[in-house]
Every structure is written in C-alpha cells, then in structure tokens.
Write a protein that holds these residues in place. Sequence first.
Motif, mmCIF file in Angstrom:
data_model
loop_
_atom_site.group_PDB
_atom_site.id
_atom_site.type_symbol
_atom_site.label_atom_id
_atom_site.label_comp_id
_atom_site.label_asym_id
_atom_site.label_seq_id
_atom_site.Cartn_x
_atom_site.Cartn_y
_atom_site.Cartn_z
ATOM 1 N N GLN A 107 20.667 -47.731 37.037
ATOM 2 C CA GLN A 107 21.544 -47.386 37.935
ATOM 3 C C GLN A 107 21.240 -46.804 39.107
ATOM 4 O O GLN A 107 21.738 -46.326 40.283
ATOM 5 C CB GLN A 107 22.501 -46.164 37.175
ATOM 6 C CG GLN A 107 23.544 -46.576 36.514
ATOM 7 C CD GLN A 107 24.246 -45.675 35.677
ATOM 8 O OE1 GLN A 107 24.161 -44.557 35.796
ATOM 9 N NE2 GLN A 107 25.252 -46.017 35.058
ATOM 10 N N ASP A 109 19.274 -46.595 42.558
ATOM 11 C CA ASP A 109 19.220 -47.189 43.925
ATOM 12 C C ASP A 109 18.020 -48.039 43.893
ATOM 13 O O ASP A 109 16.764 -47.332 43.837
ATOM 14 C CB ASP A 109 19.106 -46.371 45.234
ATOM 15 C CG ASP A 109 19.593 -47.368 46.301
ATOM 16 O OD1 ASP A 109 19.273 -48.368 46.494
ATOM 17 O OD2 ASP A 109 20.553 -46.798 47.231
ATOM 18 N N ARG A 111 16.340 -49.523 46.184
ATOM 19 C CA ARG A 111 15.510 -49.005 47.196
ATOM 20 C C ARG A 111 14.798 -47.789 47.073
ATOM 21 O O ARG A 111 13.766 -47.600 47.918
ATOM 22 C CB ARG A 111 16.541 -48.701 48.537
ATOM 23 C CG ARG A 111 17.366 -49.987 49.166
ATOM 24 C CD ARG A 111 18.242 -49.643 50.053
ATOM 25 N NE ARG A 111 19.413 -48.636 49.528
ATOM 26 C CZ ARG A 111 20.333 -48.112 50.390
ATOM 27 N NH1 ARG A 111 20.506 -48.436 51.664
ATOM 28 N NH2 ARG A 111 21.250 -47.390 49.687
ATOM 29 N N LEU A 112 15.015 -46.873 46.117
ATOM 30 C CA LEU A 112 14.300 -45.769 45.797
ATOM 31 C C LEU A 112 12.722 -45.956 45.246
ATOM 32 O O LEU A 112 11.907 -45.490 45.832
ATOM 33 C CB LEU A 112 15.052 -44.845 44.639
ATOM 34 C CG LEU A 112 14.262 -43.668 44.528
ATOM 35 C CD1 LEU A 112 14.489 -42.591 45.379
ATOM 36 C CD2 LEU A 112 15.170 -42.995 43.279
ATOM 37 N N MET B 100 16.847 -41.979 51.045
ATOM 38 C CA MET B 100 16.180 -42.167 49.753
ATOM 39 C C MET B 100 15.332 -40.712 49.559
ATOM 40 O O MET B 100 14.368 -41.013 49.165
ATOM 41 C CB MET B 100 15.234 -43.401 49.984
ATOM 42 C CG MET B 100 16.052 -44.619 49.860
ATOM 43 S SD MET B 100 16.882 -44.720 48.325
ATOM 44 C CE MET B 100 18.592 -45.343 48.780
#
Lengths: 214, 377
Positions: A107, A109, A111-112, B100
């Motif tokens: 779950q 992201d 992109r993390l 982020m």
Amino acid sequence: MDELIQITLLSLGVSGIATAISLLIGLPLGTVLALSVFRSRGLVLSVVNTGMALPPVVAGLAIALLLWRSGPLGDLNMIYTPSAIILAEVVIATPVILGLSAAGIGQLDPRLQVQLQGLGASRMQTVFWLWREARLSLLAALMAGFGSVISEVGAAMMVGGNISGQTRVLTTAMVLDVGRGNFGSAIQLAGILLALAFLVNGILTWAQQSGKRH
Amino acid sequence: MAFDPDASKEAGRRPVLEVRDLVVRRGGREVLSIPSFGVGAQETVAVVGPNGAGKSTLLLALALLVGPQEGSVLLKGQKVTPRLALHLRRRIGLVLAAPMLLDTTVRRNVASGLRFRGIRGRQADVRVDEWLDRLGVLALRNRSARELSSGEAQRVSLARAFVLEPEVLLLDEPFASVDAAARSQLIDDTGRLLRESPRATVLVTHDLDEAGRLGTRMAVIIDGKLRQDDVPEMVFSEPCDEDVAAFVGVQTRIPGRITSIDDGLAVVEVGEGRIEAISTFGIGQQVMCCLRPEDVTLRLSGQVSQPTPTTSARNRLSGVITRIVGKGPFVRVSVDCGAKVVADVTKASASEMGLREGDLVEATFKATAVHLIGLKP
C-alpha cells in the motif's frame, strides 16, 4: 491453581514463539512479495491468501501426518510435544503475517522506494524505512497472527494431545472441561484467555497508536 | 538532431553525469533513446517536453535507478555498473514531484540521506540545520512531516537533497505539487541556492517558465528523443523543428517556399501571401515560418480612411479574427490570414480596440521575429 498458571504460561509461550517464528518467516517473504515484480506474482498471492484462510484443523492434520511415529519426521519424536503445537501454529500464522505485511507494504507509495534509493539508501536501508513507514499495518499483521494462534484449538489438540502438564493449553483445557461439564473451570479459562488476548493486543495497539503520532 | 556541442562546451567543460547511446524499453516499446546527453559541473539543465515524453525516465536513468536496456551512464567518466551503483548513487541527490517525506520529524527527514551515508550526530545536525535555514524552514525542524503545507513539504524535500551536497542534483518536477501562491517564491529561492552553490543540476519540468528561470541550458525531449539541447533563449527563438516550435509556444507556424533572397532577407511565399524573414536557407527551400504570439501586432483594418502607418515591420497579413481567448493579463487572438496567425494582445488594448471575433484585422510583425525551420521537400 498451579496447573492454571502452568497452562496459561504454556499457552502464552507456545503462541508467542509461534508468532515470532511466523514473523521471521512472513515479514521478509511478505516484503519480497510486495516489492518485486515477477510473472507468477498473482498466483503466489492467491496461494498466500488461501493460506490465510486455511482451516487450523487442516494445518493440524498436515503436521500430525508429518510427525506421526511412522510419518516422515516421526523419528524426531515431536508429536504430542509443545514443539509440535508451535510447528502447527507457525503453519497457521505465517500466511496471515505474510499476506497482511505484503498488503501493508504494497500500500505504500511506490515512489517512496524510488525516493529512498535516490537519497542513497542501500537495499537494507530502503527496506528498513519501508517497514517503518508501514509499521501500523505490520503491527496489525502481528496482532492478527497472534490472534489466530492463541485462540486456536483443533490443531493444538491433534498434534499436542492435550496432555496434562505437558501440552495442555487454555483452549484444549476448555474443550475438556466443557466435555466433562466443568463449566465453572471452563469459564475461568475463558476469562484468562480473553484477558491474555486483550493484554497482548492492548500492548500492540498502544505501540501502533503511539507510532502514529510520529 | 540539433545537439549543439558548443552549448555544452561553453557551460560545462566535461560533463559530470552523462548518458551515451541510452535506450530504455518498456513492455517491448522503446520509450527513450538518447545518443548523448550530459550535465556539466556548474550548469542547470532544464529537461522539458510534453507529458509522457520520457523526461522522468531519463531522470531515473541518470539517478541510476532505471537500468537502461542499452547504452551506459557515466559519472565523472566512470561507467556505472550494478556493483558500483550504490556507491555512485550516493554522489547524487534526488527530489521527486511529490515531497515523499518519511513519517517522522522534519529534521530526521532531512538527516535521512546523511544517515544512509553513515553521517550522524553533531556533524549531521549542523548541516541539517544549515540547509533547513537556507530553505527557510528551520522553524519547522521539530514538526512532524505530516503537518506541513505542500510548499513547506517540498522545501523540506529540497533541503534533504541539498544537505547531501551531492555532485549531481536531480529534480523531477519539484514545484508541481506546490500550490500556485507558494510556487513562484520557491522557484526563486531554488534559483538563488543553485547560483550560490552551483552544482550539476538536471531539472525535469513541463513548465517552460520554470525552465527559462532556472535553466542555463534547455533540453527538449519529445517522443523519447532529444530534439534540441541549447541555451533557453535559442530554444525559444529558434526551435529546430516543428514539434519543438509547437512545444515552446510558437503559435504561428506557416509552411511556405523561399522564392527570393536579397541581402539575407528571404521572401517566403505562403499560400496567397508572402512573409519576409531572415534566412540562411537557399532559394526554393521549403520552410516553416515560426512566429511567437508576443511578436505579432494587430490593427483593425475596418477604417479605410486611416492611412497605413509607416513602421519598420516588414510583414503585414490581413485576416478575420476567429477566436479570442483570455490568458491572464492578455488575450490570445487567432486570425485567419489564409494560414492561422496568433497574437497576444494586452487586455487593455483588446478592449480599447474593441476586438471581437469576426473583425477584419491586419497582423504585422518584423522580419527578424520570424524564425524559419527547413522542411524536407
């Protein structure tokens, strides 16, 4: 009274050890499953999800067949020992922890992961921070894993044998008491079981909620 | 291919980070193919292009996070191999479009990259605080990253990359997530930091304004190919092909053929009209006449009694206004002069002139404002 304490401690110990082993197996595999892309990923996921819904008695049967005196691992003389119960409970809890931790990490992201690596994180550092970000789901996975084994009775009965002073745990003792009509004792055991589940999940929930505030 | 070797020589000597013969495929489809691209020690290369052109893929390849199917990435001439990737990646700092941030304090976020490199304690604290201060978010240092506004969060994300003092800074649409009010200030602040401590920087953006403000060089990527790589002024005024022209906001693009040249001034026949332009092409060459909307002046041609004013503008085309669209402080007027000519007119002028769709107008522009792109016959 002494027997009650002994049964309680055995329940707690067996379930605790089984949960810990399941975490050691399930979390790394769940992480790999969440982060890697491979062709049969869907198939593996559905196997894991089936494992999460595995009836404990089926797990118990499988372990019983394996450990039976004439079975493939019969020479280990493990049947009707606490280790046998732990083994069965690992089979029950591992898919739960694996599946829920894979879902929790999945779950996050995607992109993390890119961002962490773009800041110079090694693979281990990346995984560590992803676990940290998913800590609420991972604690929930741990709670679900523990919950599935502390309350389990069928497999513990089959491979443990409910031997007084050796493999009698809270749930199997309750089954015996009810069978004999000892409802007073059964209710007492039920109270302990509930208190235990409440205590352990309370500690984990507290950890989860205080983790949220960061 | 309009890769201008002079431009990179001027700005950057040897590139710090470069790609050679890079090909990235996804699902069998080639999404990026770049024969040569690099960023020099003190320059900021703005990589621009439409959405899905491959800009971010190029950035991830430069960040050593996407292994190219072909070609190589070199950091200071050293070829990146999987074994070296982590080591080399630690000389690069990456900022993504979304901040982020990690679910912890601002300070620990900014320290994270340093921790990955084994830098902790006082030494790390001092650097972290310095960069939080330079990005104007020092006061937020003990706050949770979850409590920040979009602008604050992206400032923290930028501080987290800047604090590494990397040899190469890679910014992927770093202002896209920031709300409009805070964006302009953040772009200015970033520009100032890049000037104060210049380092090889690649800025991916779809916003030409950002690219013009921050870029010392501009690389246009369209359909996975590097179309033009030059100083921003040149890309804006002399796009190398029609796609680049369209992307950089050259609204008027009229095809024609050069019929005569006199002293460098070419006459291009376009349909029924003619356009004069400065040209290096020869007679007979098929060209595309490119004209930026801000270079076109409109005059109502309804009033016949008014004498044509004498101006130095060589070109005059008459036509009917087909469309007027508001664009902030000005309006964009499309005029059908046989071919479409687009002019930007201030709102004040448009209302004083009473411009309406259907009006007959004359569009004038200087020959020097016209940029010719050679077309293959």
